[in-house]
Design a protein around this motif. Structure first.
Motif, PDB file in Angstrom:
ATOM      1  N   ARG A 151     -44.309  30.808  75.320  1.00 36.05           N
ATOM      2  CA  ARG A 151     -44.594  32.220  75.093  1.00 36.05           C
ATOM      3  C   ARG A 151     -43.978  32.626  73.753  1.00 36.05           C
ATOM      4  NH1 ARG A 151     -43.391  35.741  80.402  1.00 36.05           N
ATOM      5  NH2 ARG A 151     -44.458  37.278  79.084  1.00 36.05           N
ATOM      6  N   LEU A 152     -44.777  33.311  72.923  1.00 38.50           N
ATOM      7  CA  LEU A 152     -44.338  33.712  71.586  1.00 38.50           C
ATOM      8  C   LEU A 152     -43.466  34.955  71.669  1.00 38.50           C
ATOM      9  CD1 LEU A 152     -47.593  33.158  69.505  1.00 38.50           C
ATOM     10  CD2 LEU A 152     -45.660  31.613  69.805  1.00 38.50           C
ATOM     11  N   LYS A 153     -42.289  34.870  71.057  1.00 41.08           N
ATOM     12  CA  LYS A 153     -41.378  36.011  71.059  1.00 41.08           C
ATOM     13  C   LYS A 153     -41.647  36.970  69.905  1.00 41.08           C
ATOM     14  CE  LYS A 153     -37.630  33.382  73.227  1.00 41.08           C
ATOM     15  NZ  LYS A 153     -36.210  32.920  73.099  1.00 41.08           N
ATOM     16  N   ASN A 154     -42.177  36.448  68.787  1.00 44.76           N
ATOM     17  CA  ASN A 154     -42.410  37.267  67.590  1.00 44.76           C
ATOM     18  C   ASN A 154     -43.899  37.340  67.271  1.00 44.76           C
ATOM     19  OD1 ASN A 154     -39.555  37.686  66.965  1.00 44.76           O
ATOM     20  ND2 ASN A 154     -39.533  35.506  66.454  1.00 44.76           N
ATOM     21  N   PHE A 155     -44.637  37.752  68.265  1.00 40.97           N
ATOM     22  CA  PHE A 155     -46.083  37.814  68.069  1.00 40.97           C
ATOM     23  C   PHE A 155     -46.517  39.091  67.346  1.00 40.97           C
ATOM     24  CE2 PHE A 155     -50.361  38.921  69.736  1.00 40.97           C
ATOM     25  CZ  PHE A 155     -51.057  37.887  69.134  1.00 40.97           C
ATOM     26  N   GLN A 156     -45.781  40.165  67.504  1.00 36.69           N
ATOM     27  CA  GLN A 156     -46.159  41.439  66.883  1.00 36.69           C
ATOM     28  C   GLN A 156     -45.357  41.638  65.596  1.00 36.69           C
ATOM     29  OE1 GLN A 156     -46.491  44.765  69.526  1.00 36.69           O
ATOM     30  NE2 GLN A 156     -46.192  46.283  67.903  1.00 36.69           N
ATOM     31  N   LEU A 157     -46.081  41.857  64.486  1.00 40.61           N
ATOM     32  CA  LEU A 157     -45.456  42.085  63.191  1.00 40.61           C
ATOM     33  C   LEU A 157     -44.958  43.517  63.085  1.00 40.61           C
ATOM     34  CD1 LEU A 157     -48.039  40.246  60.914  1.00 40.61           C
ATOM     35  CD2 LEU A 157     -45.874  39.357  61.766  1.00 40.61           C
ATOM     36  N   GLU A 158     -43.856  43.695  62.369  1.00 43.87           N
ATOM     37  CA  GLU A 158     -43.270  45.015  62.184  1.00 43.87           C
ATOM     38  C   GLU A 158     -43.418  45.463  60.737  1.00 43.87           C
ATOM     39  OE1 GLU A 158     -39.284  45.145  63.572  1.00 43.87           O
ATOM     40  OE2 GLU A 158     -39.715  44.075  65.442  1.00 43.87           O
ATOM     41  N   THR A 159     -43.490  46.754  60.532  1.00 39.16           N
ATOM     42  CA  THR A 159     -43.655  47.325  59.200  1.00 39.16           C
ATOM     43  C   THR A 159     -42.411  47.088  58.351  1.00 39.16           C
ATOM     44  OG1 THR A 159     -45.046  49.047  60.177  1.00 39.16           O
ATOM     45  CG2 THR A 159     -44.262  49.414  57.936  1.00 39.16           C
ATOM     46  N   ASN A 160     -42.643  46.663  57.101  1.00 32.98           N
ATOM     47  CA  ASN A 160     -41.584  46.433  56.104  1.00 32.98           C
ATOM     48  C   ASN A 160     -40.593  45.350  56.513  1.00 32.98           C
ATOM     49  OD1 ASN A 160     -42.411  48.429  54.181  1.00 32.98           O
ATOM     50  ND2 ASN A 160     -41.524  50.012  55.495  1.00 32.98           N
ATOM     51  N   LYS A 161     -40.969  44.482  57.418  1.00 33.99           N
ATOM     52  CA  LYS A 161     -40.083  43.418  57.847  1.00 33.99           C
ATOM     53  C   LYS A 161     -40.757  42.074  57.588  1.00 33.99           C
ATOM     54  CE  LYS A 161     -37.278  41.779  61.722  1.00 33.99           C
ATOM     55  NZ  LYS A 161     -36.888  41.998  63.138  1.00 33.99           N
ATOM     56  N   PRO A 162     -40.246  41.273  56.635  1.00 39.75           N
ATOM     57  CA  PRO A 162     -40.872  39.970  56.347  1.00 39.75           C
ATOM     58  C   PRO A 162     -40.759  39.034  57.551  1.00 39.75           C
ATOM     59  CG  PRO A 162     -39.383  40.648  54.569  1.00 39.75           C
ATOM     60  CD  PRO A 162     -39.125  41.569  55.724  1.00 39.75           C
ATOM     61  N   PHE A 163     -41.779  38.205  57.706  1.00 38.01           N
ATOM     62  CA  PHE A 163     -41.791  37.229  58.800  1.00 38.01           C
ATOM     63  C   PHE A 163     -42.242  35.886  58.225  1.00 38.01           C
ATOM     64  CE2 PHE A 163     -43.982  35.022  62.311  1.00 38.01           C
ATOM     65  CZ  PHE A 163     -42.914  34.917  63.193  1.00 38.01           C
ATOM     66  N   ASN A 164     -41.481  34.824  58.495  1.00 40.98           N
ATOM     67  CA  ASN A 164     -41.755  33.493  57.977  1.00 40.98           C
ATOM     68  C   ASN A 164     -42.286  32.594  59.091  1.00 40.98           C
ATOM     69  OD1 ASN A 164     -40.443  33.535  55.091  1.00 40.98           O
ATOM     70  ND2 ASN A 164     -38.958  34.512  56.449  1.00 40.98           N
ATOM     71  N   PHE A 165     -43.205  31.735  58.751  1.00 39.90           N
ATOM     72  CA  PHE A 165     -43.802  30.831  59.725  1.00 39.90           C
ATOM     73  C   PHE A 165     -44.455  29.678  58.976  1.00 39.90           C
ATOM     74  CE2 PHE A 165     -46.906  33.935  58.512  1.00 39.90           C
ATOM     75  CZ  PHE A 165     -48.086  33.240  58.397  1.00 39.90           C
ATOM     76  N   THR A 166     -44.955  28.715  59.741  1.00 41.74           N
ATOM     77  CA  THR A 166     -45.595  27.520  59.190  1.00 41.74           C
ATOM     78  C   THR A 166     -46.953  27.348  59.850  1.00 41.74           C
ATOM     79  OG1 THR A 166     -43.442  26.472  58.848  1.00 41.74           O
ATOM     80  CG2 THR A 166     -45.361  25.033  58.832  1.00 41.74           C
ATOM     81  N   ALA A 167     -47.918  26.864  59.046  1.00 41.64           N
ATOM     82  CA  ALA A 167     -49.268  26.644  59.565  1.00 41.64           C
ATOM     83  C   ALA A 167     -49.844  25.378  58.936  1.00 41.64           C
ATOM     84  CB  ALA A 167     -50.166  27.839  59.284  1.00 41.64           C
ATOM     85  N   SER A 168     -50.862  24.841  59.588  1.00 40.21           N
ATOM     86  CA  SER A 168     -51.587  23.674  59.086  1.00 40.21           C
ATOM     87  C   SER A 168     -53.030  23.803  59.543  1.00 40.21           C
ATOM     88  CB  SER A 168     -50.949  22.382  59.600  1.00 40.21           C
ATOM     89  OG  SER A 168     -51.204  22.222  60.987  1.00 40.21           O
ATOM     90  N   PRO A 169     -53.946  22.954  59.064  1.00 39.38           N
ATOM     91  CA  PRO A 169     -55.346  23.087  59.493  1.00 39.38           C
ATOM     92  C   PRO A 169     -55.525  23.015  61.001  1.00 39.38           C
ATOM     93  CG  PRO A 169     -55.212  21.674  57.561  1.00 39.38           C
ATOM     94  CD  PRO A 169     -53.803  21.964  57.986  1.00 39.38           C
ATOM     95  N   SER A 170     -54.756  22.160  61.672  1.00 43.70           N
ATOM     96  CA  SER A 170     -54.912  22.033  63.122  1.00 43.70           C
ATOM     97  C   SER A 170     -53.963  22.937  63.891  1.00 43.70           C
ATOM     98  CB  SER A 170     -54.666  20.576  63.546  1.00 43.70           C
ATOM     99  OG  SER A 170     -53.322  20.199  63.242  1.00 43.70           O
TER     100      SER A 170
END
Length: 821
Positions: A151-170
């Protein structure tokens, strides 16, 4: 829960699953635990089903992410994963296959997907959700797999708050954002330290399924490609639910972002793609400007340029007071700085010894005046048809009354030698410039407006923001327009162009009144007043604003010529006006001038199509450039006495030029007859040949700007020559033209500084262009390019005023004392 039934408690739900489910073949669901890694094997006769249950609180959107892995590379028998939710089904296979150019394929053994969240409604309160994960394969042998559900804890983005993550094609990612109560528009800013792998940022409505793979991310919402930076402006009114998904997809290849093209030879599958195509991203959502900023920006734009109107009124009023005072004191001068002769007692000014092309003695002056004495003109009330007078492109002097070749071969020419035609015939000739440019403007602008409206419609309908090259960090939408600030900043060209028309009209009216009050045909004083070219310049300035605004509706490689077409005409008209000032009888006709502009614009269009890599195009365009420079130089040097057609035509302009060059410079090395003209033309040809060689060697992709640079260089060279020769001839610069010259230089310098602050470039891929995007710098609404629009409009206006007022000091000088250069 349909029918308003009470929700089933989570503990009871789990108990029911334990009773009816078992962990074995045949599809019996086994209860799963979030955060636990499940390992197993499947084949054609053995599949696995897992059930995960969780509860959602009111107002909270819980998201679940599924991670799967399989070490198998067998494409014939992939492992199939099917996730069943309350309102949808999501499925994929492992290895996951992505297709690129030339039928290349890329396989990934690690896949993770975020499931579409189901948010409970306020009416139902807390709700329980069940997720079934089916794992199967048609392989006749066992294939191992791993499964992890979290279960994702940081699914909802907040205003003026940077959020870092990683992604790939799959392993694409997407997150939820909800508009705060006091925010109507936000900017989604995404940055990355690495340019590649190429990625796509998409904004989609809260609808399941979410399109988060390379082959379907463009199916819904608004999207743009990205290397290091991306920005998307989102308005609350576009999302009825006041919330949206921000989707991040990594592409399997980089060619869409300007990267290297893949080989056309299909390659083998590579198991290391999972590591090679990972990208770290940071997303920040910030509020955009409020409506009050739009109002402030519009007030600023209009008031800034309306101040020019106020300044013009003040100058005109001061001049009116000065004229009235001098009239009451009996000291009214013929011109008094306005360019309008108001007295029948002109002051005769003599040309000092050694001025212009060299001083001539009194006998030479007498000879000159013998040719330049005013001929008999028709009465003031008669109307002369000028159709016959316009048959030649470069000359309309009546040869019956005088031999123009004798006059123009004089070593020292004066304005009286080249202003012998009837004033009304010449004025009609130059008014054709005005009427023709209006016709051209209408027929050119209407299709352009229709085309850019289509561009904007396509962007709005498809959501593809790679079509238009905006500065996305400072692109403020209004209505259907994506970047209203870039359009608004062009209002200066239209307002100042109209103001220039009013100034020219005032001078024209005052001049006509002077003609009616005095017998002007006995007063050969000052530069002949012909306003047709000035009217054409004012219309061209207004149309430059219109077409620049059209270009900025959707700036891209295909329609850049809209922004430059009337710039060519402005530069050309300014050069023609400078030449007409001292050569009123031999200037080019409107038809030949506009035909030349049409050839230039056609060449610019061909440059858009063929100017990228075709060497043959640059060879031909450079040859045209050099030959046109030689032909024009010959016409200027010999005052239009070389003709290229007609029964009395010369053997050929280029052959004659070569003969003169050989005779004067090689055979006997004589001093040129017209030294000043020769110096100008030599410098001009060297500059133009250098520009032609530069284009041939470097082949700039922006061919339209390259041609515009040629026009501007020639205009500046001619204007500098004109001012130098004017001062050398002991002529004065009155305060108003001197102020305009200084203002022109200062404003152009400031404008060019902002012009070279590149904010986007359609010479590159859209994603690479966005790396140059910058925030707004003026009022939080305008960027550097908008400031360029403001300053360039003012600079062009001052430039026009320089041409309009430069020779006001000569209105008290006889024309047989005004040198020609």
């Amino acid at each position: 829960m349909a029918g308003g039934a009470a929700p089933v408690p989570g503990a009871l739900l789990c108990a029911l699953l334990w009773v009816v489910a078992g962990d074995g073949p045949g599809g019996s669901p086994a209860p799963g635990t979030f955060g636990r890694v499940y390992r197993g094997a499947v084949n054609i006769s053995a599949e696995r089903v897992y059930a995960f249950a969780y509860s959602s609180e009111p107002g909270q959107a819980d998201a679940v992410r599924v991670y799967v892995n399989s070490s198998s590379e067998n494409l014939r028998y992939p492992v199939l994963f099917v996730v069943r939710q309350q309102k949808g089904v999501l499925s994929w296979q492992v290895p996951l296959i992505f297709r690129g150019l030339y039928q290349r394929t890329y396989s990934y053994q690690e896949v993770s997907r975020t499931l579409c969240p189901s948010e409970p409604t306020p009416e139902t309160g807390r709700s329980d959700q069940i997720i079934f994960v089916d794992v199967a394969s048609m392989a006749p042998f066992n294939i191992a797999y791993e499964l992890l559900v979290t279960r994702l804890k940081n699914f909802q983005l907040e205003t003026n708050k940077p959020f870092n993550f990683t992604a790939s094609p799959s392993q694409p990612q997407y997150f939820l954002y909800k508009f705060p109560q006091d925010v109507d528009s936000v900017i989604i800013k995404v940055v990355s330290d690495a340019a590649y792998p190429c990625s796509v940022v998409s904004v989609q409505d809260i609808v399941c399924p979410v399109y988060d793979l390379d082959h379907n991310v463009e199916f819904n919402g608004v999207y743009q490609s990205m290397t290091k930076q991306a920005a998307i402006t989102v308005q609350r009114k576009d999302f009825p639910g006041e919330q949206f998904f921000v989707v991040f997809v990594i592409k399997p290849e980089d060619y869409a972002c300007g990267g290297s093209m893949p080989s056309s030879v299909p390659g083998k599958f590579n198991r290391t793609w999972n590591l090679q195509r990972t990208k770290n991203l940071q997303v920040t959502i910030v509020p955009s400007i409020k409506k009050s900023v739009y109002v402030q920006a519009m007030f600023f734009s209009f008031l800034s340029f309306l101040s020019f109107y106020l300044g013009s009124v003040v100058v005109a009023f001061v001049h009116y007071i000065r004229v009235r005072r001098k009239a009451s004191a009996g000291r009214l001068s013929p011109e008094d700085g306005s360019g309008i002769m108001t007295s029948s007692y002109p002051i005769t000014a003599s040309t000092p010894e050694g001025s212009s092309y060299g001083a001539i003695d009194e006998s030479s002056s007498s000879g000159g005046r013998q040719f330049s004495s005013p001929e008999r003109r028709p009465p003031a009330g008669s109307d002369t048809d000028s159709s016959v007078e316009e048959e030649s492109d470069f000359d309309t002097m009546p040869e019956i009354e005088s031999d123009k070749n004798v006059i123009r071969t004089k070593v020292f020419l004066y304005l009286s030698d080249l202003s012998r035609k009837d004033r009304r015939i010449v004025s009609k000739k130059y008014k054709i410039y005005f009427w023709n440019i209006i016709t051209i403007a209408v027929f050119y602008a209407l299709p352009v407006i229709q085309l850019v409206i289509t561009y904007q419609t396509v962007v709005n309908v498809t959501g593809n923001q790679d079509i238009c090259y905006y500065n996305f960090l400072c692109a403020h939408p209004l209505g259907v327009l994506s970047a209203f600030n870039n359009i608004l900043s062009n209002v200066g060209h239209m307002l100042l162009g109209f103001l220039f028309l009013l100034i020219v009209l005032r001078r024209d009216i005052l001049h006509r009144r002077a003609m009616e009050m005095k017998d002007i045909y006995t007063l050969d004083y000052g530069i002949p007043k012909h306003f047709g070219l000035f009217y054409a310049m004012g219309i061209a300035l207004m149309m430059e604003g219109v077409l620049s605004a059209c270009y900025h509706v959707c700036p891209n490689y295909s329609n850049f010529q809209f922004d430059t077409s009337f710039m060519y005409m402005i530069a050309g008209l300014c050069m023609l006006k400078l030449y007409q000032t001292r050569h009123p009888d031999i200037n080019a006709s409107a038809y030949s001038a506009y035909a030349s502009f049409a050839v230039v614009i056609s060449l610019a269009v061909l440059g858009v199509v063929f100017g990228k890599n075709d060497m043959w195009f640059w060879v031909i365009s450079s040859m045209i450039h050099v030959l046109a420079s030689l032909a024009l130089s010959t016409q200027i040097y010999y005052m239009g006495r070389f003709k290229m057609d007609g029964p009395d035509s010369d053997l050929g302009i280029f052959r004659r030029a070569a003969m003169v060059l050989y005779t004067d410079c090689i055979q006997q090395c004589s001093r040129p007859m017209y030294m000043d003209r020769m110096v100008l033309l030599i410098v001009g040809n060297l500059v133009n040949w250098s520009l032609a060689i530069f284009g041939l060697v470097y082949r700039p992709r922006d061919f339209a700007s390259y041609i515009l640079g040629i026009f501007i260089c020639n205009l500046l060279l001619y204007l500098a020559f004109y001012i130098i020769m004017k001062l050398r001839s002991s002529e004065k610069l009155l305060p108003i033209p001197l102020f305009c010259i200084v203002a022109t230089a200062v404003v152009w310098a400031a404008a060019l500084y902002f012009f070279f602050q590149t904010l986007s470039s359609w010479e590159e891929a859209p994603a690479e262009s966005r790396e140059k995007n910058r925030p707004c710098i003026l009022l939080g609404f305008f960027d550097d390019h908008d400031v360029w629009h403001f300053l360039s409009a003012a600079a062009l206006f001052f430039s026009f005023l320089v041409l309009l007022t430069l020779d006001d000091d000569l209105d008290v000088v006889r024309r047989d004392k005004i040198p020609v250069f």
